[in-house]
Design a protein around this motif. Structure first.
Motif, PDB file in Angstrom:
ATOM      1  N   VAL A 270      78.536 -47.541  26.241  1.00 54.04           N
ATOM      2  CA  VAL A 270      79.743 -46.724  26.166  1.00 54.04           C
ATOM      3  C   VAL A 270      80.039 -46.344  24.721  1.00 54.04           C
ATOM      4  N   GLY A 271      79.842 -47.272  23.795  1.00 53.19           N
ATOM      5  CA  GLY A 271      80.109 -47.019  22.388  1.00 53.19           C
ATOM      6  C   GLY A 271      79.241 -45.930  21.788  1.00 53.19           C
ATOM      7  N   ASP A 272      78.115 -45.602  22.436  1.00 54.93           N
ATOM      8  CA  ASP A 272      77.232 -44.541  21.956  1.00 54.93           C
ATOM      9  C   ASP A 272      77.752 -43.149  22.323  1.00 54.93           C
ATOM     10  N   LEU A 273      78.707 -43.094  23.230  1.00 57.61           N
ATOM     11  CA  LEU A 273      79.218 -41.817  23.720  1.00 57.61           C
ATOM     12  C   LEU A 273      80.422 -41.363  22.893  1.00 57.61           C
ATOM     13  N   PRO A 274      80.639 -40.046  22.795  1.00 54.58           N
ATOM     14  CA  PRO A 274      81.843 -39.559  22.099  1.00 54.58           C
ATOM     15  C   PRO A 274      83.079 -39.906  22.928  1.00 54.58           C
ATOM     16  N   PRO A 275      84.265 -39.789  22.346  1.00 54.98           N
ATOM     17  CA  PRO A 275      85.482 -40.135  23.094  1.00 54.98           C
ATOM     18  C   PRO A 275      85.612 -39.379  24.420  1.00 54.98           C
ATOM     19  N   THR A 276      85.351 -38.075  24.411  1.00 56.55           N
ATOM     20  CA  THR A 276      85.368 -37.260  25.629  1.00 56.55           C
ATOM     21  C   THR A 276      83.993 -36.631  25.769  1.00 56.55           C
ATOM     22  N   PHE A 277      83.478 -36.618  26.994  1.00 59.91           N
ATOM     23  CA  PHE A 277      82.122 -36.105  27.205  1.00 59.91           C
ATOM     24  C   PHE A 277      81.969 -35.635  28.650  1.00 59.91           C
ATOM     25  N   THR A 278      80.903 -34.908  28.875  1.00 57.89           N
ATOM     26  CA  THR A 278      80.605 -34.405  30.213  1.00 57.89           C
ATOM     27  C   THR A 278      79.420 -35.174  30.794  1.00 57.89           C
ATOM     28  N   THR A 279      79.237 -35.034  32.082  1.00 61.47           N
ATOM     29  CA  THR A 279      78.076 -35.636  32.740  1.00 61.47           C
ATOM     30  C   THR A 279      76.801 -35.136  32.075  1.00 61.47           C
ATOM     31  N   GLN A 280      76.768 -33.850  31.786  1.00 59.45           N
ATOM     32  CA  GLN A 280      75.588 -33.241  31.159  1.00 59.45           C
ATOM     33  C   GLN A 280      75.293 -33.859  29.792  1.00 59.45           C
ATOM     34  N   SER A 281      76.327 -34.031  28.959  1.00 58.59           N
ATOM     35  CA  SER A 281      76.087 -34.601  27.633  1.00 58.59           C
ATOM     36  C   SER A 281      75.715 -36.082  27.733  1.00 58.59           C
ATOM     37  N   ALA A 282      76.256 -36.794  28.727  1.00 64.53           N
ATOM     38  CA  ALA A 282      75.883 -38.200  28.932  1.00 64.53           C
ATOM     39  C   ALA A 282      74.415 -38.301  29.332  1.00 64.53           C
ATOM     40  N   ARG A 283      73.991 -37.399  30.197  1.00 65.84           N
ATOM     41  CA  ARG A 283      72.568 -37.376  30.605  1.00 65.84           C
ATOM     42  C   ARG A 283      71.673 -37.066  29.417  1.00 65.84           C
ATOM     43  N   ALA A 284      72.115 -36.114  28.568  1.00 67.26           N
ATOM     44  CA  ALA A 284      71.322 -35.759  27.385  1.00 67.26           C
ATOM     45  C   ALA A 284      71.205 -36.934  26.425  1.00 67.26           C
ATOM     46  N   SER A 285      72.203 -37.841  26.454  1.00 64.51           N
ATOM     47  CA  SER A 285      72.161 -39.038  25.611  1.00 64.51           C
ATOM     48  C   SER A 285      71.294 -40.136  26.215  1.00 64.51           C
ATOM     49  N   GLY A 286      70.846 -39.919  27.448  1.00 70.68           N
ATOM     50  CA  GLY A 286      69.978 -40.893  28.099  1.00 70.68           C
ATOM     51  C   GLY A 286      70.670 -41.772  29.136  1.00 70.68           C
ATOM     52  N   LEU A 287      71.914 -41.430  29.503  1.00 76.09           N
ATOM     53  CA  LEU A 287      72.649 -42.222  30.486  1.00 76.09           C
ATOM     54  C   LEU A 287      72.434 -41.618  31.873  1.00 76.09           C
ATOM     55  N   HIS A 288      71.923 -42.406  32.784  1.00 74.95           N
ATOM     56  CA  HIS A 288      71.668 -41.939  34.149  1.00 74.95           C
ATOM     57  C   HIS A 288      73.003 -41.775  34.876  1.00 74.95           C
ATOM     58  N   PRO A 289      73.135 -40.765  35.754  1.00 72.43           N
ATOM     59  CA  PRO A 289      74.393 -40.558  36.473  1.00 72.43           C
ATOM     60  C   PRO A 289      74.878 -41.794  37.234  1.00 72.43           C
ATOM     61  N   ARG A 290      73.972 -42.575  37.819  1.00 72.51           N
ATOM     62  CA  ARG A 290      74.422 -43.770  38.563  1.00 72.51           C
ATOM     63  C   ARG A 290      75.067 -44.781  37.613  1.00 72.51           C
ATOM     64  N   ASP A 291      74.536 -44.867  36.360  1.00 74.76           N
ATOM     65  CA  ASP A 291      75.133 -45.765  35.370  1.00 74.76           C
ATOM     66  C   ASP A 291      76.490 -45.229  34.892  1.00 74.76           C
ATOM     67  N   LEU A 292      76.593 -43.918  34.826  1.00 70.08           N
ATOM     68  CA  LEU A 292      77.845 -43.277  34.440  1.00 70.08           C
ATOM     69  C   LEU A 292      78.951 -43.653  35.441  1.00 70.08           C
ATOM     70  N   TYR A 293      78.625 -43.566  36.717  1.00 69.42           N
ATOM     71  CA  TYR A 293      79.631 -43.877  37.741  1.00 69.42           C
ATOM     72  C   TYR A 293      79.912 -45.371  37.836  1.00 69.42           C
ATOM     73  N   LYS A 294      78.955 -46.192  37.468  1.00 63.41           N
ATOM     74  CA  LYS A 294      79.220 -47.644  37.382  1.00 63.41           C
ATOM     75  C   LYS A 294      80.239 -47.920  36.273  1.00 63.41           C
TER      76      LYS A 294
END
Length: 196
Positions: A5-29
């Motif tokens: 979580v600390g690697d992500l900016p304060p506000t972000f989109t699913t697309q930018s999270a995926r580009a950072s290497g975070l899988h959507p299932r991990d995002l929803y977890k």
């Protein structure tokens, strides 16, 4: 790559999270554990980030980056009304497709492309994160332009409140009114508001 979580900016989109290497299932977890909050479909905010002053405006800006906060939402930003808008009101340039945003409730206006950029400014919706919004001068003129749709009492009250401000610049309001082809009604309303 193991993204936290600390690697992500304060506000972000699913697309930018995926580009950072975070899988959507991990995002929803992360969302389900309360480590991130979902501001709107596909827009998230870290739970440890500072609370935004304008979370709904921030969410809509991420959903539709071309949109500009306008009308009653802009009045609220500029402290020109006590009304709480029932929906975030934004403008997009014609003929651009109107974004569909269910949450937060959003009302979209289509403004002429030639004048779309007039009076464009930004506000800090959250620390270090800006949102595009029309300035106070443009906003009161837009309310006068849309007075038959949004209500004359609202438009006149906003103009009167604007005129009473220390930083009021009636000349700039008239310049915007001229550019937006509503000079006559705005000049008349401004004369009445200034006399009151």
């Amino acid at each position: 790559m193991n993204v936290t979580v600390g690697d992500l900016p304060p506000t972000f989109t699913t697309q930018s999270a995926r580009a950072s290497g975070l899988h959507p299932r991990d995002l929803y977890k992360l969302r389900d554990r309360g480590e991130i909050l979902e501001l709107s479909r596909g827009v998230f905010r870290r739970a440890d980030a500072p609370t935004p002053d304008w979370p709904d405006l921030l969410a809509v800006a991420y959903r539709s980056p071309v949109a500009v906060v306008c009308c009653v939402s802009a009045l609220a930003v500029h402290d020109l009304t006590n009304e709480i808008p029932p929906a975030v009101q934004v403008a997009v340039p014609r003929p651009r497709r109107t974004p569909t945003i269910d949450h937060p409730p959003t009302q979209v206006f289509r403004f002429d492309t030639a004048t779309f950029g007039l009076g464009l400014s930004t506000i800090e919706a959250a620390p270090g994160e800006t949102v595009r919004v029309y300035n106070a001068h443009r906003t009161v003129v837009d309310l006068m332009r849309l007075r038959h749709t949004l209500g004359e009492p609202l438009a006149f009250a906003a103009l009167q409140r604007y005129v009473r401000r220390r930083d009021a610049r009636p000349g700039e309001v008239l310049d915007f009114a001229r550019a937006l082809d509503v000079l006559g009604p705005v000049r008349t309303a401004l004369d009445i508001a200034s006399a009151g």
